[in-house]
Scaffold this active site. Sequence first.
Site, PDB file in Angstrom:
ATOM      1  N   ARG A   3       0.872  -1.202  -0.054  1.00 27.87           N
ATOM      2  CA  ARG A   3      -0.129   0.063   0.055  1.00 27.87           C
ATOM      3  C   ARG A   3       0.824   1.259  -0.003  1.00 27.87           C
ATOM      4  NH1 ARG A   3      -3.111  -1.831   5.296  1.00 27.87           N
ATOM      5  NH2 ARG A   3      -0.805  -2.306   5.592  1.00 27.87           N
ATOM      6  N   TYR A 117      -6.574 -15.599  12.759  1.00 26.88           N
ATOM      7  CA  TYR A 117      -5.267 -15.792  12.226  1.00 26.88           C
ATOM      8  C   TYR A 117      -4.918 -17.211  11.754  1.00 26.88           C
ATOM      9  CZ  TYR A 117      -0.131 -15.147  11.092  1.00 26.88           C
ATOM     10  OH  TYR A 117       0.823 -14.894  10.415  1.00 26.88           O
ATOM     11  N   VAL A 150       9.146 -14.304  13.415  1.00 29.16           N
ATOM     12  CA  VAL A 150      10.200 -13.626  12.839  1.00 29.16           C
ATOM     13  C   VAL A 150       9.987 -11.928  13.059  1.00 29.16           C
ATOM     14  CG1 VAL A 150      11.047 -13.051  10.512  1.00 29.16           C
ATOM     15  CG2 VAL A 150       9.854 -15.292  10.884  1.00 29.16           C
ATOM     16  N   THR A 152       9.625  -8.534  12.662  1.00 31.45           N
ATOM     17  CA  THR A 152       9.436  -7.583  11.472  1.00 31.45           C
ATOM     18  C   THR A 152       8.693  -6.349  11.955  1.00 31.45           C
ATOM     19  OG1 THR A 152       7.239  -8.629  10.969  1.00 31.45           O
ATOM     20  CG2 THR A 152       9.294  -9.565   9.645  1.00 31.45           C
TER      21      THR A 152
END
Length: 234
Positions: A3, A117, A150, A152
């Site tokens: 985006r 999720y 991870v 991020t």
Amino acid sequence: MARREERLRELAEELGGATVVAADLTQEDAPARVREALESERAGQLHLLVNNAGGAWRGRFGETGWDNVRRHMELNFDAVVRLTEALLPLLRASAPSSIVNISSTAGRVARGNSGSYSAAKFALAGWTDALHLEEGPNGIHVGLVLPGFVATEGFPQRELVERRATRWLVSTPDKVADAIWDAGPGGKAERYVPRPYWLAAVTRTVAPRLVRRALRGGGGTVTPATGGDARPAD
Ligand SMILES: NC(=O)c1ccc[n+]([C@@H]2O[C@H](COP(=O)([O-])OP(=O)(O)OC[C@H]3O[C@@H](n4cnc5c(N)ncnc54)[C@H](OP(=O)(O)O)[C@@H]3O)[C@@H](O)[C@H]2O)c1
């Protein structure tokens, strides 16, 4: 594509030039826009599609309900399916080619507080397993990457990184990039990151009671935290 156009342009420059498409993948017209960009700027050639965009918004079903399930499905599953559908003709015409779908270890083992999720990532994993079988004969290799934790922007994993006892559990985006390569042009059907996380999926299958007992009452502390535009990790 993503985006935030400014960040895409910076990355394209760093790579020495690339076609960028700034769009929200959950929007109706996004798949057609990506396809048009490939047709006009890349002569319709597409050798590797990585379905990576995803997000997580914590919450128990009793409190967050269908709205949170729908939000997860829209980004983590529906958007992937719609983009793949739009690009499949280009991938077939460009064969040999590959698709890599980014699920999660949470797409094989569900925890409390992130059921929405997991539902979307389980769906993605199952659909990918089938697509692998269907598209092989058309020259498209379909691979699955299942990351564990991870660090991020969207999933900072603060609770794990801050504690010495759990820091080792957290992997890096570079390792995921290697796994994406393995599961795409490398021809692997699936890759966990880090690799030993496959044990979690195997244990869930062969000793489900043990896994249920280990996860009971938990799920609030080490569940993937947020998507890029979600509320901050708590
Ligand atoms: N990090 C982990 O621990 C972990 C673990 C298992 C699985 N995963 C999966 O790995 C994938 C990448 O996660 P990440 O950790 O790198 O997350 P991230 O830091 O939040 O990055 C998400 C990426 O997707 C883009 N994106 C998000 N929503 C989008 C939308 N609606 N339309 C277009 N692009 C969108 C974001 O860019 P913009 O914000 O500019 O759109 C960003 O580039 C996800 O599928 C995630 O579920 C991550």
